[in-house]
Write a protein that holds these residues in place. Structure first.
Motif, mmCIF file in Angstrom:
data_model
loop_
_atom_site.group_PDB
_atom_site.id
_atom_site.type_symbol
_atom_site.label_atom_id
_atom_site.label_comp_id
_atom_site.label_asym_id
_atom_site.label_seq_id
_atom_site.Cartn_x
_atom_site.Cartn_y
_atom_site.Cartn_z
ATOM 1 N N ALA A 123 0.822 -1.213 0.000
ATOM 2 C CA ALA A 123 0.000 0.000 0.000
ATOM 3 C C ALA A 123 0.857 1.265 0.000
ATOM 4 N N GLY A 137 0.811 -1.865 7.607
ATOM 5 C CA GLY A 137 0.490 -3.267 7.366
ATOM 6 C C GLY A 137 0.088 -4.081 8.573
ATOM 7 N N GLY A 139 -4.009 0.042 3.109
ATOM 8 C CA GLY A 139 -3.456 -1.311 3.167
ATOM 9 C C GLY A 139 -4.249 -2.217 4.097
ATOM 10 N N GLN A 140 -3.619 -3.326 4.379
ATOM 11 C CA GLN A 140 -4.250 -4.392 5.155
ATOM 12 C C GLN A 140 -4.800 -3.893 6.501
ATOM 13 N N GLU A 182 -8.197 -6.996 2.329
ATOM 14 C CA GLU A 182 -7.387 -8.187 2.529
ATOM 15 C C GLU A 182 -6.722 -8.619 1.235
ATOM 16 N N SER A 213 -4.586 -4.333 -0.931
ATOM 17 C CA SER A 213 -3.790 -3.390 -0.139
ATOM 18 C C SER A 213 -3.215 -2.305 -1.046
#
Ligand code: FAD
Length: 431
Positions: A12, A134, A336-337, A342, A347
């Protein structure tokens, strides 16, 4: 324009930094590796893939394929690098993990508007900032985010599949084929008889697992569930999951085996293969013992065993806007995550939108929210409108898009229509 901070050069953060710099806005990109490592990363490259080397389906009849196409049309550095470093994987977009990350690292590092700082960030900075640290966000920053958000983060373990040295696979026992012969033959398939499968299942469910720390609850991504957990759900469960034999008839006999384990090429040189869907939490010695029961892997050398890691994400429905801005601070973005999208591609896609919006804020422009008809817009909508109490990370899927005005029964045709509508909506919106 003011400089935008991006924290984390993962999937990301790399995408966000690229989008901001390409918009003509200067970026300070903070990445803690190699000064400080995460439990899953092995290199100092940006956008390192910590588990599978597959970015999943590439075709437009799959939502993650549609997502990739939308990203291509918005100059994604991650998908650009993936297309450039692809390895054969049937209908999927899999990459040589090293050249993929190297490509992204060098494009970003060489951008004149990007300054890279290798440092662990431990508090939320002032000024326009994109946080993209993350699922393995360092502890100090995780605490700072938790304090800022005023709500509990969620911690759990995730699993990675073992990787095997190809030269140690017994090639007489396996065969090269993609399911339903889609694309070029890309997978090495290990066929099992019913007796072999039953013995394997028994060994798997009785093997010793590594210990979990007491404070971490067991909670998995459905797409990355440890194989022994899946096996424990019932003797047939794996036959409908990673061991399903449909479309994988053995060319030597023309017959469909009782069960099949697939090995996927892991690097461009095709010297490494991973066991598809076999993320695991078994102790390393147990992995060797049990996975060597797989036909063809009797003498396999494992270059990397499967491992388990922490994952954390925030309660986005209550904390985030669909522009990826914090509800409490318009110059603070998350991507992102950790926002509850997911997957690698998801991400990166959220980083793309957060990056564009951070750049727009720096330029005094209103943020964008892609239409819900698009894969990108549907994800942003989902994570910010799901029910907060039971919020779970989500992969891109067609179920997140609004229904079509007309009912199309054929799944393939329906997905094609959804994808077509998505790309039209994206084009119209970006105009
Ligand atoms: P990351 O790619 O992890 O990037 C975060 C970056 O921030 C890292 O480079 C990290 O070093 C850095 N960082 C962290 N804290 C700080 C700090 N305080 N200061 C500065 N830098 C910091 N998805 C899939 O699609 N397929 C898979 O097979 C898959 N397997 C996974 C396996 C594991 C073990 C885990 C944990 C996740 C997996 N995921 C998988 C989920 C997810 O897609 C990936 O984790 C993906 O990398 C998330 O992208 P991200 O940018 O949010 O985070």
């Amino acid at each position: 324009y003011p400089t935008v901070n991006v924290i984390g050069a993962g999937l990301a953060g790399s995408e966000a930094a690229w989008q901001i710099a390409e918009a003509g806005v200067p970026v300070r990109l903070y990445e803690m590796r190699p000064v400080k490592q995460t439990p899953a990363h092995h290199t100092e490259n940006f956008a390192e893939l910590v588990c599978s080397n597959s970015l999943r389906a590439n075709g437009l009849t799959n939502a993650v394929g549609l997502l990739k196409e939308e990203m291509r049309r918005m100059d994604s550095v991650v998908i650009g690098a993936a297309d450039k470093t692809a390895v054969p994987a049937g209908g999927a977009l899999a990459v040589d993990r090293d050249t993929f990350s190297q490509e992204i690292t060098s494009r970003i590092k060489n951008h004149p508007l990007v300054m890279v700082v290798n440092e662990e960030i431990t508090s939320l900075p002032e000024g326009i900032t994109v946080v993209a640290t993350g699922p393995l966000t360092s502890e100090a920053l995780a605490e700072a985010i938790q304090e800022y958000n005023g709500s509990e983060g969620f911690y759990f373990y995730d699993a990675a599949a073992p990787i095997i040295d190809k030269s140690t696979i017994d090639m007489d026992k396996v065969y090269l084929k993609s399911r339903y012969d889609k694309g070029e033959a890309a997978y090495l398939n290990c066929p099992m008889t019913e007796e072999e499968f039953n013995a394997f299942h028994q060994a798997l469910v009785s093997a010793e697992v590594a210990e979990l720390k007491a404070f971490e609850k067991e909670k998995y991504f459905e797409g990355c569930m440890p194989i022994e957990v899946m096996a424990g759900r019932g003797i047939k469960t794996m036959l409908f999951g990673p061991m399903k034999p449909v479309g994988l008839e053995d060319p030597k006999t023309g017959k469909r085996p009782y069960a099949v384990i697939q090995l996927r090429q892991d690097n461009a040189a095709a010297s490494l293969y991973n066991i598809v869907g076999f993320q695991t939490h078994l102790k390393w010695g147990e992995q060797k013992r049990v996975f060597r029961m797989i036909p063809g892997l009797e003498n396999a050398e494992f270059v990397r065993y499967g491992v388990m890691h922490r994952n954390s994400f925030m309660n986005s429905p209550e904390l985030l806007k669909a522009t990826y801005q914090s509800v409490n601070r318009e110059d603070l973005f998350f991507a992102g995550q950790m926002t509850g999208v997911e997957g690698y591609v998801e991400s990166a896609a959220s980083g793309l939108v957060a990056g564009r919006n951070a750049a727009r804020l720096a330029k005094g422009l209103a943020p964008i929210t892609l239409p819900r008809e698009t894969a990108m817009g549907s994800m942003a909508y989902y994570i910010t409108h799901a029910e907060g109490k039971h919020f779970q990370p989500m992969n891109a899927n067609f179920g997140l898009l609004p229904e079509l005005p007309e009912r199309i029964r054929d799944k393939r045709l329906r997905y094609e229509a959804l994808a077509e509508r998505a790309l039209e909506a994206q084009t119209a919106y970006l105009k």
